[in-house]
Design a protein around this motif. Structure first.
Motif, short mmCIF file in Angstrom:
data_model
loop_
_atom_site.label_atom_id
_atom_site.label_comp_id
_atom_site.label_asym_id
_atom_site.label_seq_id
_atom_site.Cartn_x
_atom_site.Cartn_y
_atom_site.Cartn_z
N GLY A 56 68.22 60.58 24.57
CA GLY A 56 69.41 60.93 23.94
C GLY A 56 70.45 61.55 25.07
O GLY A 56 71.54 61.38 24.89
N THR A 57 69.89 62.45 25.75
CA THR A 57 70.81 63.09 26.62
C THR A 57 71.61 61.92 27.70
O THR A 57 72.81 61.99 27.65
CB THR A 57 69.90 64.13 27.49
OG1 THR A 57 69.43 65.16 26.65
CG2 THR A 57 70.85 64.71 28.53
N ILE A 58 70.62 61.10 28.24
CA ILE A 58 71.14 60.07 29.15
C ILE A 58 72.39 59.08 28.30
O ILE A 58 73.24 58.80 28.81
CB ILE A 58 70.22 59.32 29.74
CG1 ILE A 58 69.13 60.02 30.50
CG2 ILE A 58 70.57 58.10 30.35
CD1 ILE A 58 67.99 59.48 30.99
N ALA A 59 71.98 59.01 26.95
CA ALA A 59 72.80 58.12 26.19
C ALA A 59 74.33 58.90 26.21
O ALA A 59 75.36 58.05 26.09
CB ALA A 59 72.26 57.94 24.90
N HIS A 60 74.17 59.97 25.81
CA HIS A 60 75.37 60.80 25.64
C HIS A 60 76.01 61.01 26.79
O HIS A 60 77.15 60.83 26.86
CB HIS A 60 75.09 62.32 24.98
CG HIS A 60 76.14 63.13 24.97
ND1 HIS A 60 76.99 63.16 23.92
CD2 HIS A 60 76.68 64.19 25.70
CE1 HIS A 60 77.99 64.15 23.89
NE2 HIS A 60 78.06 64.76 25.15
N ALA A 61 75.43 61.11 27.80
CA ALA A 61 76.03 61.27 29.26
C ALA A 61 76.69 59.97 29.77
O ALA A 61 77.79 60.01 30.47
CB ALA A 61 75.31 61.81 30.33
#
Length: 129
Positions: free
Chosen positions: A67-72
């Motif tokens: 999810g963090t990579i998706a957001h970034a």
């Protein structure tokens, strides 16, 4: 030096090396379909989220959530997971431990393998409709 601190990286900051190779060698040679989708953004996000040793882990040592990579990378979690799988297939990311990805700045990327992972998803989605 206290025992709990890791030694410095042996050949300089791995994320800096990774992004330099990404910008100057990999991205220019990447097939256009990989450059046009958010795959390249996911690679840049991986670079920004990596620790000095190239591992994608948070400040407490846990793997960075998808999810963090998706957001970034401004994409969905499903798409980010697919792009990470494509990056592993290309050889520019490796899974060191279950769920822990690391940058591989010395890779000779197999962009066709990455494209196949991404194309397989598009084909599967298209054929199920």
């Amino acid at each position: 030096m206290p025992d709990h601190q890791p030694p410095p990286p042996p050949a300089g900051p791995i994320p800096d090396t990774f992004v330099t190779v990404l910008r100057h060698q990999w991205a220019p040679g990447m097939p256009a379909p990989l450059r046009r989708c958010r795959f390249l953004a996911a690679l840049y996000a991986a670079h920004r989220l990596a620790d000095p040793f190239g591992a994608l882990r948070d400040s407490s040592g846990r793997p960075v959530p998808v999810g963090t990579i998706a957001h970034a990378s401004a994409t969905s979690e499903t798409t980010a997971a697919r792009y990470l799988a494509a990056a592993v297939a290309a050889g520019v990311l490796a899974e060191r431990h279950p769920g822990l990805l690391v940058l591989v700045p010395g890779a000779v990327p197999d962009w066709q393998a990455a494209a196949a992972v991404i194309d397989h998803h598009h084909t599967s989605v298209g054929s199920s409709a």
